[in-house]
Design an enzyme around this catalytic site. Structure first.
Site, PDB file in Angstrom:
ATOM      1  CG  LEU A  14      27.385  37.621  28.595  1.00  0.00           C
ATOM      2  CD1 LEU A  14      27.973  37.962  29.959  1.00  0.00           C
ATOM      3  CD2 LEU A  14      28.234  38.205  27.471  1.00  0.00           C
ATOM      4  NE  ARG A  21      27.918  27.090  38.792  1.00  0.00           N
ATOM      5  CZ  ARG A  21      27.604  28.376  38.966  1.00  0.00           C
ATOM      6  NH1 ARG A  21      27.023  28.765  40.072  1.00  0.00           N
ATOM      7  NH2 ARG A  21      27.853  29.268  38.013  1.00  0.00           N
TER       8      ARG A  21
HETATM    9  C1  UD1 Z   1      26.479  35.811  37.007  1.00  0.00           C
HETATM   10  C2  UD1 Z   1      26.804  37.156  37.656  1.00  0.00           C
HETATM   11  C3  UD1 Z   1      25.998  37.285  38.944  1.00  0.00           C
HETATM   12  C4  UD1 Z   1      24.514  37.154  38.647  1.00  0.00           C
HETATM   13  C5  UD1 Z   1      24.214  35.867  37.884  1.00  0.00           C
HETATM   14  C6  UD1 Z   1      22.789  35.869  37.387  1.00  0.00           C
HETATM   15  C7  UD1 Z   1      29.116  37.773  37.129  1.00  0.00           C
HETATM   16  C8  UD1 Z   1      30.509  37.819  37.622  1.00  0.00           C
HETATM   17  N1  UD1 Z   1      28.198  37.227  37.950  1.00  0.00           N
HETATM   18  O1  UD1 Z   1      26.893  34.776  37.869  1.00  0.00           O
HETATM   19  O2  UD1 Z   1      26.244  38.525  39.565  1.00  0.00           O
HETATM   20  O3  UD1 Z   1      23.782  37.182  39.864  1.00  0.00           O
HETATM   21  O4  UD1 Z   1      25.079  35.736  36.728  1.00  0.00           O
HETATM   22  O5  UD1 Z   1      22.429  34.632  36.842  1.00  0.00           O
HETATM   23  O6  UD1 Z   1      28.837  38.236  36.054  1.00  0.00           O
HETATM   24  N2  UD1 Z   1      29.856  33.246  30.381  1.00  0.00           N
HETATM   25  C9  UD1 Z   1      30.598  33.468  29.253  1.00  0.00           C
HETATM   26  N3  UD1 Z   1      31.949  33.517  29.347  1.00  0.00           N
HETATM   27  C10 UD1 Z   1      32.586  33.347  30.518  1.00  0.00           C
HETATM   28  C11 UD1 Z   1      31.823  33.123  31.682  1.00  0.00           C
HETATM   29  C12 UD1 Z   1      30.456  33.077  31.579  1.00  0.00           C
HETATM   30  O7  UD1 Z   1      30.049  33.631  28.149  1.00  0.00           O
HETATM   31  O8  UD1 Z   1      33.833  33.412  30.514  1.00  0.00           O
HETATM   32  C13 UD1 Z   1      28.381  33.170  30.259  1.00  0.00           C
HETATM   33  C14 UD1 Z   1      27.825  31.844  30.687  1.00  0.00           C
HETATM   34  O9  UD1 Z   1      27.707  30.966  29.584  1.00  0.00           O
HETATM   35  C15 UD1 Z   1      26.460  32.218  31.256  1.00  0.00           C
HETATM   36  C16 UD1 Z   1      26.636  33.663  31.708  1.00  0.00           C
HETATM   37  O10 UD1 Z   1      27.813  34.128  31.116  1.00  0.00           O
HETATM   38  O11 UD1 Z   1      25.446  32.151  30.284  1.00  0.00           O
HETATM   39  C17 UD1 Z   1      26.743  33.788  33.218  1.00  0.00           C
HETATM   40  O12 UD1 Z   1      27.841  32.993  33.666  1.00  0.00           O
HETATM   41  P1  UD1 Z   1      27.739  32.102  34.972  1.00  0.00           P
HETATM   42  O13 UD1 Z   1      29.014  31.394  35.149  1.00  0.00           O
HETATM   43  O14 UD1 Z   1      26.499  31.324  34.970  1.00  0.00           O
HETATM   44  O15 UD1 Z   1      27.669  33.260  36.073  1.00  0.00           O
HETATM   45  P2  UD1 Z   1      26.937  33.213  37.474  1.00  0.00           P
HETATM   46  O16 UD1 Z   1      27.833  32.539  38.438  1.00  0.00           O
HETATM   47  O17 UD1 Z   1      25.592  32.662  37.321  1.00  0.00           O
HETATM   48 MG    MG Z   2      24.625  31.629  35.838  1.00  0.00          MG
END
Ligand code: UD1
Ligand code: MG
Length: 464
Positions: A14, A21
């Site tokens: 992902l 942030r």
């Molecule tokens: C997420 C997890 C959390 C975990 C953490 C670990 C969820 C809801 N939460 O939180 O439980 O502890 O990762 O690091 O999954 N991304 C997309 N599309 C989106 C949103 C995000 O591709 O619509 C990708 C981001 O680019 C990123 C990853 O998913 O690489 C994680 O997203 P991020 O927003 O960092 O989630 P966390 O708040 O870190």
């Molecule tokens: Mg994250």
């Protein structure tokens, strides 16, 4: 540990989020740690585990991400970033024909390693679950989703920090964001995700509850090293990841037989190779695809990028960019060597010299205070102190050729294009504008006149 067979295990990374942030124009997954983009480490881990072509879900800054990463992965687009669950929804249609398992990873978690992916997949298989989440024990779990277990230890789900009660926030086992799913089971629930949570997003973490509700078994595999879990969401976590990655790289290099005098001040990017019995002295940066041979002494105070240094070489107080040397190079102190420079065996480039786009033959010396650019220097050449190739007329660059065993005296300007042939001799202080034939002496300077008694006469005149 045997690797994963790519035919029955897919990987989805992902990488579509903006990374709010980070407060940056650059998509988060392209931010670098230890010289490489965050997401590149995750891709490397897939490759290490045996997964040949992971799928990257891109969205925010998608063109930039695609350009930076290239075709070692396949891509799918998440046009609106509606959450991690939504990102997986976008990816699944692209692997419609696939069966077996899928590993889902976050592109912002660079510390994941291939061996951990293999261990996760093995645990998943042995346990018979349809979902195994990789969890970690964190002293400070703030910001991560927490693994919620019932009294018996059975995993009930993942609770995001923003949705957690005060007592749930005390849970220290966290979701690393890496999962192994049975593809069919994942497909069967993915469309049931909703946005009824504090962030109004489709959480991938909700999949666990949905699977459990359908009677499937879900569990967690606790990774030994909690460092593996670190997700980079802001610049503070970026620095923390940098520190851990740097340590890992140095450890591997030391295990391969190089000495690092002061790991605290040594910065080596992943992918740099160093031969056995080489000593890296403090304040040294080795970057890009640099390769250092065996038995070298590098540092102190070197910054070496994309360069290859032969065995038995010594480099001190130097900046080297895209150069190549054979064995026995002796470079520094205070030397700047720029792209396109190649040194044959046993060449010395000494103090306060700059060398650019120049080939230097075996045993030649450019020991002091010189600028040599766009030149070809033969073997056995001695370039005296303070020599300059005048390679640029304000419009174009020109070449200087210096033949084998030529001796160029101190403070010589070589106005290019010009050739100084084999075995010739250029007198100190000359400005050479014409070719010098083999074995000739070139003198191109004002002839010296001595005016006898001038000082006394001048003094008398002034004191009158
Ligand atoms: C997420 C997890 C959390 C975990 C953490 C670990 C969820 C809801 N939460 O939180 O439980 O502890 O990762 O690091 O999954 N991304 C997309 N599309 C989106 C949103 C995000 O591709 O619509 C990708 C981001 O680019 C990123 C990853 O998913 O690489 C994680 O997203 P991020 O927003 O960092 O989630 P966390 O708040 O870190
Ligand atoms: Mg994250």
């Amino acid at each position: 540990m045997p690797k994963i067979n790519s035919d029955n295990c897919q990987a989805i990374i992902l990488a579509a989020g903006k990374g709010t942030r980070m407060k940056s124009d650059l998509p988060k997954v392209l931010h670098k740690v230890a010289g490489k983009a965050l997401v590149s480490y995750v891709i490397d881990a897939c490759h290490e585990a045996g997964i040949t072509k992971p799928m990257l879900v891109v969205g925010h800054g998608s063109a930039e991400v695609r350009a930076a990463i290239g075709d070692e992965v396949s891509y799918c687009e998440q046009f609106r970033q509606l959450g991690t669950g939504h990102a997986v929804m976008c990816a699944l249609p692209f692997i419609k024909e696939k069966k077996g398992e899928v590993l889902v990873m976050c592109g912002d978690a660079p510390l994941i390693e291939g061996k951990t992916l293999i261990a996760l997949r093995n645990y998943f298989r042995e346990s018979g679950a349809v979902c195994t989440v990789l969890s970690a024990e964190m002293k400070n779990p703030a910001g991560y989703g927490r693994i919620f277990r019932e009294g018996t230890g059975r995993v009930l789900g993942i609770i995001e920090e923003k949705d957690a009660t005060a007592s749930q926030k005390k849970i220290t086992e966290i979701n690393t964001g890496t999962y192994c799913f049975d593809l069919a089971a994942l497909r069967s629930v993915i469309d049931e995700l909703d946005t009824n949570n504090a962030q109004g997003e489709y959480y991938l973490t909700q999949v666990l509850e949905l699977l459990i509700a359908k009677g499937y078994q879900v569990n967690a595999y606790l990774c030994e090293d909690s460092n593996t879990a670190l997700g980079v969401n802001d610049r503070i976590q970026q620095a923390a990841a940098e520190k851990i990655l740097r340590k890992r790289v140095l450890k591997d290099i030391m295990l391969e037989g190089a000495t690092i005098i002061d790991p605290k001040t040594t910065y080596i990017e992943k992918g740099v190779k160093i031969g056995a019995d080489t000593v890296i002295r403090p304040n040294t940066h080795l970057r890009g695809n640099t390769v250092i041979g065996a038995n070298c002494v590098i540092g102190p105070d070197c910054d070496i990028l994309n360069s290859t240094i032969g065995d038995n070489s010594q480099v001190r107080y130097a900046v080297l960019d895209s150069i190549k040397t054979e064995t026995g190079a002796n470079i520094g102190p205070y030397t700047y060597m720029r792209p396109g420079t190649e040194l044959a065996e046993n060449v010395k480039i000494g103090g306060f010299c700059e060398v650019k786009n120049t080939k230097v033959g075996a045993g030649s010396k450019i020991p002091h205070l010189s600028y040599i650019g766009d030149a070809e220097v033969g073997s056995g050449v001695n370039i005296g102190c303070g020599c300059i190739t005048c390679n640029y007329d304000g419009y174009k660059k020109y070449k200087t050729e210096i033949g084998n065993n030529a001796f160029v005296g101190c403070n010589v300007n070589m106005v290019a294009p010009v050739k100084i042939a084999d075995d010739s001799y250029v007198a100190a202080g000359s400005t050479v504008t014409e070719d010098v034939p083999a074995e000739a002496l070139a003198i191109a300077r004002e002839r010296q006149r001595n005016i006898e008694g001038w000082v006394r006469k001048n003094k008398e005149k002034r004191e009158k």
